[in-house]
Motif scaffolding. Structure first.
Motif, short mmCIF file in Angstrom:
data_model
loop_
_atom_site.label_atom_id
_atom_site.label_comp_id
_atom_site.label_asym_id
_atom_site.label_seq_id
_atom_site.Cartn_x
_atom_site.Cartn_y
_atom_site.Cartn_z
N UNK A 33 1.62 61.90 88.12
CA UNK A 33 0.93 63.17 88.22
C UNK A 33 1.91 64.20 88.76
N UNK A 34 2.47 65.00 87.85
CA UNK A 34 3.48 65.95 88.25
C UNK A 34 2.94 67.25 88.80
N UNK A 35 1.63 67.37 88.93
CA UNK A 35 0.97 68.56 89.46
C UNK A 35 1.26 69.80 88.63
N UNK A 36 2.50 70.25 88.59
CA UNK A 36 2.84 71.46 87.84
C UNK A 36 3.18 71.17 86.39
N UNK A 37 3.27 69.89 86.03
CA UNK A 37 3.72 69.51 84.68
C UNK A 37 2.58 68.84 83.93
N UNK A 38 2.22 69.33 82.75
CA UNK A 38 1.17 68.67 81.97
C UNK A 38 1.54 67.22 81.65
N UNK A 39 0.55 66.34 81.70
CA UNK A 39 0.80 64.91 81.50
C UNK A 39 1.23 64.60 80.07
N UNK A 40 0.95 65.52 79.13
CA UNK A 40 1.28 65.24 77.73
C UNK A 40 2.57 65.95 77.27
N UNK A 41 3.28 66.58 78.20
CA UNK A 41 4.50 67.28 77.84
C UNK A 41 5.68 66.30 77.76
N UNK A 42 6.40 66.32 76.65
CA UNK A 42 7.51 65.40 76.42
C UNK A 42 8.79 66.17 76.14
N UNK A 43 9.90 65.46 76.24
CA UNK A 43 11.19 65.97 75.80
C UNK A 43 11.80 64.94 74.85
N UNK A 44 12.45 65.42 73.80
CA UNK A 44 13.02 64.53 72.78
C UNK A 44 14.45 64.16 73.17
N UNK B 144 3.32 62.85 71.39
CA UNK B 144 2.39 61.76 71.05
C UNK B 144 1.22 61.84 72.01
N UNK B 145 0.31 60.87 71.89
CA UNK B 145 -0.90 60.91 72.71
C UNK B 145 -0.82 59.98 73.92
#
Length: 228
Positions: free
Chosen positions: A58-69, A51-52
Motif C-alpha cells: 500500500x503505497x498510499x500516494x501510489x495507485x495499486x494498479x500503476x506499473x512501469x515497463x 494488467x489487473x
C-alpha cells in the motif's frame, strides 16, 4: 533513513573525464588508445495500468494498479549484460530526437505500439560511463497498452511490468555495491519478486519517485552486491 545517493557525476563532461582517469577503468595515457566517443541514447520510462494484478504494498500516494515497463538485457551483450533496464538505445541520425528514438527502440525491443504511448516529457541527460552513453530518459504514459514480448533475443530476453507501489515499498529497497579496483559504486536498488533493479535504471527510478513525492524512507545501510 534517507537513501545514500550513488557515486554519480551530474555533469557529463566531468563524469566521462573521471572514467578515463588513471585511477579508474578506461585509463588512457599519452600516446595510448583514444577513448570511444560518447553516444547519445534515450530510454522510455513507460508508466500505465498494464494488467489487473495489483501491487502487494500500500503505497498510499501510489495507485495499486500503476506499473512501469522493464526489460532484461541479453547476457551476451557487451555492456550491462543481463541487467534490468528500460527499453531504449542509441539515437540514430534519422530520429527526430530522444523521444522518437525511445519510442522506436521500445517498439523494436518489445513490439509495443508507439501510437498508444503519450510522451509526457524528458528528464535531463545522464552519463553512463561504463558504456560511454549520454542517456535521456523519456517519460511516457501508456494510453492504450499493446501486447509486448522480447522481440530480439540477442538484445532482450524478457519484458515485464513491475508495480510502482512495490518499488516504493521500503522492504524492497536496498543499496547495491560494486567494487572495481580502487573504486566503489554504491547506489539505490530495488529487490522485487526476486528481480534486482540497480545501476542507471534504479537511479532514474529513485530520483523519479523522489521528484513525484512517492518515495518512502528506507534503510540505505541494507546492502546487496550488484551482479556482474
Amino acid at each position: 533513513m534517507c537513501a545514500e545517493r550513488p557515486v554519480w557525476a551530474p555533469d557529463p563532461e566531468r563524469a566521462f573525464t573521471a572514467a578515463a582517469s588513471p585511477t579508474g577503468p578506461g585509463t588512457t595515457t599519452p600516446g595510448g588508445p583514444t577513448p570511444r566517443p560518447v553516444r547519445a541514447s534515450a530510454v522510455l520510462v513507460l508508466l500505465g495500468v498494464l494488467d489487473d494484478v495489483p501491487a502487494t504494498h500500500d503505497g498510499r500516494a501510489v495507485p495499486a494498479d500503476l506499473d512501469v515497463l522493464l526489460t532484461r538485457r541479453s547476457p551476451t551483450l557487451r555492456h550491462h549484460p543481463g541487467q534490468v533496464s528500460f527499453p531504449g538505445g542509441g539515437i540514430d541520425p534519422t530520429d527526430a530526437g530522444p523521444q522518437a528514438a525511445a519510442l522506436r527502440e521500445a517498439e523494436e525491443e518489445t513490439g509495443l505500439d508507439p501510437t498508444g504511448v503519450r510522451v509526457l516529457g524528458t528528464l535531463p541527460p545522464l552519463p553512463v560511463t561504463a558504456s560511454r552513453n549520454l542517456v535521456t530518459p523519456v517519460l511516457g504514459w501508456w494510453d492504450r497498452p499493446s501486447a509486448v514480448a522480447a522481440a530480439d533475443p540477442a538484445e532482450t530476453v524478457d519484458v515485464f511490468r513491475v508495480p510502482v507501489a512495490d518499488l516504493v515499498d521500503p522492504a524492497h529497497r536496498v543499496t547495491a555495491t560494486l567494487t572495481h579496483g580502487a573504486r566503489e559504486y554504491r547506489g539505490p536498488a530495488f529487490d522485487v519478486a526476486g528481480v534486482l533493479v540497480w545501476g542507471f535504471t534504479a537511479y532514474v527510478l529513485d530520483r523519479l519517485l523522489d521528484a513525484l513525492g512517492w518515495a518512502e524512507p528506507w534503510d540505505a545501510a541494507r546492502t546487496v552486491p550488484a551482479p556482474v
